[in-house]
Design an enzyme around this catalytic site. Structure first.
Site, PDB file in Angstrom:
ATOM      1  N   ARG A   1      -2.915  17.762   2.036  1.00 22.72           N
ATOM      2  CA  ARG A   1      -1.536  18.250   2.059  1.00 22.72           C
ATOM      3  C   ARG A   1      -0.933  18.099   0.674  1.00 22.72           C
ATOM      4  O   ARG A   1      -1.572  17.584  -0.244  1.00 22.72           O
ATOM      5  CB  ARG A   1      -0.707  17.418   3.047  1.00 22.72           C
ATOM      6  CG  ARG A   1      -0.775  15.925   2.753  1.00 22.72           C
ATOM      7  CD  ARG A   1       0.220  15.110   3.539  1.00 22.72           C
ATOM      8  NE  ARG A   1      -0.036  13.688   3.469  1.00 22.72           N
ATOM      9  CZ  ARG A   1       0.309  12.894   2.468  1.00 22.72           C
ATOM     10  NH1 ARG A   1       0.914  13.406   1.409  1.00 22.72           N
ATOM     11  NH2 ARG A   1       0.055  11.597   2.498  1.00 22.72           N
TER      12      ARG A   1
ATOM     13  N   HIS B   1       0.809  -1.220   0.000  1.00 21.14           N
ATOM     14  CA  HIS B   1       0.000   0.000   0.000  1.00 21.14           C
ATOM     15  C   HIS B   1       0.846   1.277   0.000  1.00 21.14           C
ATOM     16  O   HIS B   1       0.312   2.363   0.224  1.00 21.14           O
ATOM     17  CB  HIS B   1      -0.975   0.018   1.183  1.00 21.14           C
ATOM     18  CG  HIS B   1      -1.881  -1.175   1.236  1.00 21.14           C
ATOM     19  ND1 HIS B   1      -2.969  -1.327   0.402  1.00 21.14           N
ATOM     20  CD2 HIS B   1      -1.839  -2.305   2.000  1.00 21.14           C
ATOM     21  CE1 HIS B   1      -3.565  -2.470   0.665  1.00 21.14           C
ATOM     22  NE2 HIS B   1      -2.898  -3.091   1.618  1.00 21.14           N
TER      23      HIS B   1
ATOM     24  N   VAL C   1       3.872  13.506  -2.011  1.00 18.62           N
ATOM     25  CA  VAL C   1       5.235  13.178  -2.432  1.00 18.62           C
ATOM     26  C   VAL C   1       5.369  13.304  -3.948  1.00 18.62           C
ATOM     27  O   VAL C   1       6.362  13.814  -4.471  1.00 18.62           O
ATOM     28  CB  VAL C   1       5.610  11.743  -1.991  1.00 18.62           C
ATOM     29  CG1 VAL C   1       6.997  11.366  -2.497  1.00 18.62           C
ATOM     30  CG2 VAL C   1       5.535  11.594  -0.481  1.00 18.62           C
TER      31      VAL C   1
ATOM     32  N   LYS D   1       3.175   3.779  -2.286  1.00 17.57           N
ATOM     33  CA  LYS D   1       3.426   4.093  -3.691  1.00 17.57           C
ATOM     34  C   LYS D   1       4.917   4.014  -4.002  1.00 17.57           C
ATOM     35  O   LYS D   1       5.752   4.411  -3.195  1.00 17.57           O
ATOM     36  CB  LYS D   1       2.890   5.492  -4.008  1.00 17.57           C
ATOM     37  CG  LYS D   1       1.389   5.634  -3.759  1.00 17.57           C
ATOM     38  CD  LYS D   1       0.968   7.088  -3.754  1.00 17.57           C
ATOM     39  CE  LYS D   1      -0.482   7.222  -3.341  1.00 17.57           C
ATOM     40  NZ  LYS D   1      -0.879   8.634  -3.181  1.00 17.57           N
TER      41      LYS D   1
END
Length: 447
Positions: free
Chosen positions: A291, A235, A294, A237
């Protein structure tokens, strides 16, 4: 505009935000633990404040120390980056009480989207398609059996306060349900201090599609397209790209429009990502991250818009610099997360980097805070850098990525670079034919 921004993070994201602030002519303050005294963002900031020893709870998660650093340096805003306190509603509230701007959404919006059950209710109310499942927490096995029978097996049980794959269990039949429910609840309580769980339909071969959204702080909202984050391990990435090779222009426009309207109706301010499972032409909401992500650089690559600039602009009350019709999508971009891990076992590999050489050339971007001689501490996330490649189309992007990976050198520690060199040569990846289970199956074959 702000006079001085404190960056409450570390590593590549702290350096990423620092660069954006410098471009905007804003003074920077960084906080750091004793383990990060020699970090690149500490060296480049206008001011730095040591806020504690290496453990995150004593430094990067220490709200009182960070607020004190703001007061000592006169910072009038805080950028939280991602992770750590970036989705902590209490932190946002405390900053507001001290007249310091949190560069992010309100504490109320963080709370709503941080509770998976409430987030799903809110998404449904805003017209966002959701995965069929329970309307709230499931407390009894009898209720769980009824809901599972209604939506059909397999089902997945998830922790309400969860993340990172913890507190998630799949039940393929009614016989599996009892143990899955008990295990998920036990894991949720241990990991998050909250054993509330809910049930959703388990999709067999979905893709993970997320839409980058922004609220302007004045009741308006836009989307910056989608990213495909289906290549995951446990889970987490691993590889992200924009736009998704699975969507066409009509689907992209449809889901983007739904998300932009939802953000506007919510009265949201700042950056957010609405995440979906996508299967057979349908989108199913799973969560919203309140937010910066990444993987935001792939969106920047195809739109040419600096998302951190937009965050600062919105938080300062200036609204967005673009309208929806101004946002155009150009080419294709892929991001590989370079971790300090063994590429086969994924065991963390802290240590000293003896040689560090990044690739260059047209369409190549490397976001990293490490350098030759830098000692990677063992206390934090293993991400040491991100390779972002942009091309006029996906074929060119993949060709450029292959070349960039060959040029990338990190000596002294183990990294996941060999994994990406394997992936870029795989036929399924080249064809964009993969789902959220593909990578784990691929890795299992190699063991």
């Amino acid at each position: 505009m702000f006079q001085k921004i404190l960056i409450a993070n570390r590593g590549e994201i702290a350096l990423r935000v620092l660069r954006a602030c410098k471009e905007l002519g804003i003074q920077t303050v960084v906080v750091h633990s004793t383990a990060d005294a020699d970090a690149m963002h500490v060296r480049l900031a206008d001011e730095s404040v040591c806020i504690g020893p290496p453990p995150s709870r004593d430094s990067y998660l220490n709200i009182h120390q960070i607020v004190a650093a703001c007061e000592i340096t006169g910072a009038d805003a805080v950028h939280p980056g991602y992770g750590f306190l970036s989705e902590n509603a209490k932190f946002a509230d405390i900053l507001a009480a001290h007249n310091i701007t949190f560069i992010g959404p309100s504490g109320d919006h963080i709370r709503i989207m941080g509770d998976k059950i409430e987030a799903k209710r809110t998404a449904k109310r805003l017209g966002i398609p959701v995965v069929p499942g329970s309307d709230g927490a499931v407390t009894e096995e009898k209720e769980a059996r009824r809901i599972a029978a209604e939506i059909g097996y397999p089902v997945i049980i998830k922790a309400s306060a969860g993340g990172g794959g913890r507190g998630m269990k799949v039940a393929h039949t009614e016989a599996d349900l009892e143990i899955a429910l008990q295990t998920a609840r036990s894991e949720a309580g241990a990991a998050f201090g909250d054993d509330a769980v809910y049930i959703e339909k388990y999709l067999e071969k979905p893709r993970h599609i997320e839409v980058q959204v922004f609220g302007d702080g004045f009741g308006g909202g836009v989307h910056f397209g989608e990213r495909d984050c289906s290549l995951q391990r446990r889970h987490q990435k691993v590889w992200e790209e924009a736009n998704s090779p699975a969507l066409n222009a009509e689907e992209r426009s449809r889901i983007g429009g739904i998300c932009a309207k939802a953000i506007a109706d919510l009265g949201y301010s700042g950056a957010g990502t609405i995440e979906f499972l996508y299967e057979n032409g349908e989108f199913y909401f799973i969560e919203m991250n309140t937010r910066l992500q990444v993987e935001h650089p792939v969106t920047e690559a195809i739109t040419g818009i600096d998302l951190v600039h937009e965050q600062v602009r919105v938080a300062s009350g200036g609204g967005l610099s673009v309208k929806q019709e101004d946002i155009k999508f150009n080419g294709h971009a892929i991001e590989c997360r370079i971790n300090a891990e063994d590429p086969r076992t994924f065991t963390p590999s802290p240590g000293t980097i003896t040689h560090f050489h990044t690739p260059g050339g047209l369409g190549i971007r490397v976001d990293s805070g490490v350098y030759s001689g830098y000692k990677i501490p063992p206390y934090y996330d293993s991400l040491i850098g991100k390779l972002i490649v942009h091309g006029r189309n996906r074929v060119e992007c993949m060709m450029r990525l292959r070349r960039a990976l060959d040029e990338f050198v990190v000596d002294g520690i183990k990294t996941t670079l060999p994994l990406f060199r394997d992936l870029v040569g795989n036929a399924d990846i080249a064809n964009g034919d993969y789902d959220i289970h593909w990578l784990e199956k691929y890795l299992a074959k190699g063991e």
